[in-house]
Design a protein around this motif. Structure first.
Motif, PDB file in Angstrom:
ATOM      1  N   LEU A  61       0.821  -1.209   0.000  1.00 42.79           N
ATOM      2  CA  LEU A  61       0.000   0.000   0.000  1.00 42.79           C
ATOM      3  C   LEU A  61       0.855   1.260   0.000  1.00 42.79           C
ATOM      4  O   LEU A  61       0.536   2.229  -0.695  1.00 42.79           O
ATOM      5  N   CYS A  62       1.929   1.262   0.753  1.00 45.71           N
ATOM      6  CA  CYS A  62       2.833   2.424   0.741  1.00 45.71           C
ATOM      7  C   CYS A  62       3.418   2.624  -0.650  1.00 45.71           C
ATOM      8  O   CYS A  62       3.522   3.759  -1.124  1.00 45.71           O
ATOM      9  N   GLY A  63       3.792   1.552  -1.311  1.00 47.71           N
ATOM     10  CA  GLY A  63       4.337   1.655  -2.661  1.00 47.71           C
ATOM     11  C   GLY A  63       3.309   2.104  -3.689  1.00 47.71           C
ATOM     12  O   GLY A  63       3.638   2.810  -4.640  1.00 47.71           O
ATOM     13  N   LEU A  64       2.060   1.713  -3.496  1.00 46.44           N
ATOM     14  CA  LEU A  64       1.007   2.085  -4.438  1.00 46.44           C
ATOM     15  C   LEU A  64       0.475   3.493  -4.203  1.00 46.44           C
ATOM     16  O   LEU A  64       0.083   4.175  -5.146  1.00 46.44           O
ATOM     17  N   TRP A  65       0.429   3.918  -2.949  1.00 46.11           N
ATOM     18  CA  TRP A  65      -0.226   5.184  -2.618  1.00 46.11           C
ATOM     19  C   TRP A  65       0.702   6.388  -2.594  1.00 46.11           C
ATOM     20  O   TRP A  65       0.238   7.507  -2.461  1.00 46.11           O
ATOM     21  N   VAL A  66       1.996   6.190  -2.683  1.00 47.54           N
ATOM     22  CA  VAL A  66       2.905   7.335  -2.679  1.00 47.54           C
ATOM     23  C   VAL A  66       2.803   8.035  -4.042  1.00 47.54           C
ATOM     24  O   VAL A  66       2.607   7.394  -5.070  1.00 47.54           O
ATOM     25  N   ARG A  67       2.875   9.354  -4.035  1.00 46.49           N
ATOM     26  CA  ARG A  67       2.741  10.080  -5.295  1.00 46.49           C
ATOM     27  C   ARG A  67       3.998   9.907  -6.150  1.00 46.49           C
ATOM     28  O   ARG A  67       5.058   9.512  -5.655  1.00 46.49           O
ATOM     29  N   ARG A  68       3.858  10.218  -7.419  1.00 48.07           N
ATOM     30  CA  ARG A  68       4.939   9.977  -8.388  1.00 48.07           C
ATOM     31  C   ARG A  68       6.242  10.675  -8.007  1.00 48.07           C
ATOM     32  O   ARG A  68       7.317  10.111  -8.170  1.00 48.07           O
ATOM     33  N   ALA A  69       6.144  11.900  -7.540  1.00 45.85           N
ATOM     34  CA  ALA A  69       7.348  12.668  -7.222  1.00 45.85           C
ATOM     35  C   ALA A  69       8.111  12.093  -6.034  1.00 45.85           C
ATOM     36  O   ALA A  69       9.296  12.359  -5.867  1.00 45.85           O
ATOM     37  N   ASP A  70       7.451  11.306  -5.194  1.00 45.21           N
ATOM     38  CA  ASP A  70       8.063  10.770  -3.977  1.00 45.21           C
ATOM     39  C   ASP A  70       8.198   9.254  -4.005  1.00 45.21           C
ATOM     40  O   ASP A  70       8.217   8.613  -2.953  1.00 45.21           O
ATOM     41  N   LEU A  71       8.300   8.657  -5.169  1.00 47.22           N
ATOM     42  CA  LEU A  71       8.349   7.193  -5.270  1.00 47.22           C
ATOM     43  C   LEU A  71       9.478   6.585  -4.445  1.00 47.22           C
ATOM     44  O   LEU A  71       9.318   5.509  -3.860  1.00 47.22           O
ATOM     45  N   VAL A  72      10.599   7.248  -4.375  1.00 51.34           N
ATOM     46  CA  VAL A  72      11.745   6.689  -3.658  1.00 51.34           C
ATOM     47  C   VAL A  72      11.501   6.639  -2.148  1.00 51.34           C
ATOM     48  O   VAL A  72      12.187   5.910  -1.434  1.00 51.34           O
ATOM     49  N   ALA A  73      10.515   7.363  -1.663  1.00 56.15           N
ATOM     50  CA  ALA A  73      10.266   7.417  -0.223  1.00 56.15           C
ATOM     51  C   ALA A  73       9.705   6.108   0.335  1.00 56.15           C
ATOM     52  O   ALA A  73       9.996   5.751   1.480  1.00 56.15           O
TER      53      ALA A  73
END
Length: 143
Positions: A61-73
């Protein structure tokens, strides 16, 4: 009469969290799960295993819900969320040294779940990134 599948897909939530929001989401969910398992199962190996199993969907869910600009987070925040959430499952001790040792032991015994979940978040983010790049290339080629 039911709605067509395409209409159902449009109504599904599609949250986009910042890197900080993803971290807060992961920490809050994992701490909640840690306390619930502590209340239901105590500080047992079964509780720690259940905690590890429940960590995996949180990583996705963290990987799916993070926005595009913050994918590495996402792959960065999920191990932090795991470590904070495992605190309630670490056995109680007499003093901060014993508590810290119990935390280190809990993390060491659950390292497989920790690495697996982090890898799962990284793979989820990687797949999202590949899809985004492919879409961009197709859009550029159409022009």
């Amino acid at each position: 009469m039911s709605a067509p599948p395409a209409a159902v897909g449009r109504r599904m939530p599609n949250p986009r969290l910042t890197g900080l929001g993803t971290g807060l989401f992961g920490v809050l969910v994992m701490v909640t799960l840690g306390w619930l398992e502590r209340l239901l199962l105590g500080a047992s190996p079964t509780a720690q295993t259940a905690y590890g199993v429940l960590f995996l969907p949180v990583c996705v869910l963290c990987g799916l819900w993070v926005r595009r600009a913050d994918l590495v987070a996402a792959p960065v925040v999920v191990p932090i969320a795991f470590a904070v959430g495992v605190l309630p499952l670490a056995k109680d001790g007499d003093g901060p040294g014993a508590r810290l040792m119990a935390l280190a032991t809990a993390l060491a015994t659950q390292v497989g779940w920790l690495y697996g979940g982090t890898l799962l978040a990284a793979l989820t983010v990687l797949v999202r990134r590949v899809v985004l790049v492919a879409r961009r290339r197709r859009a550029t080629a159409r022009r």
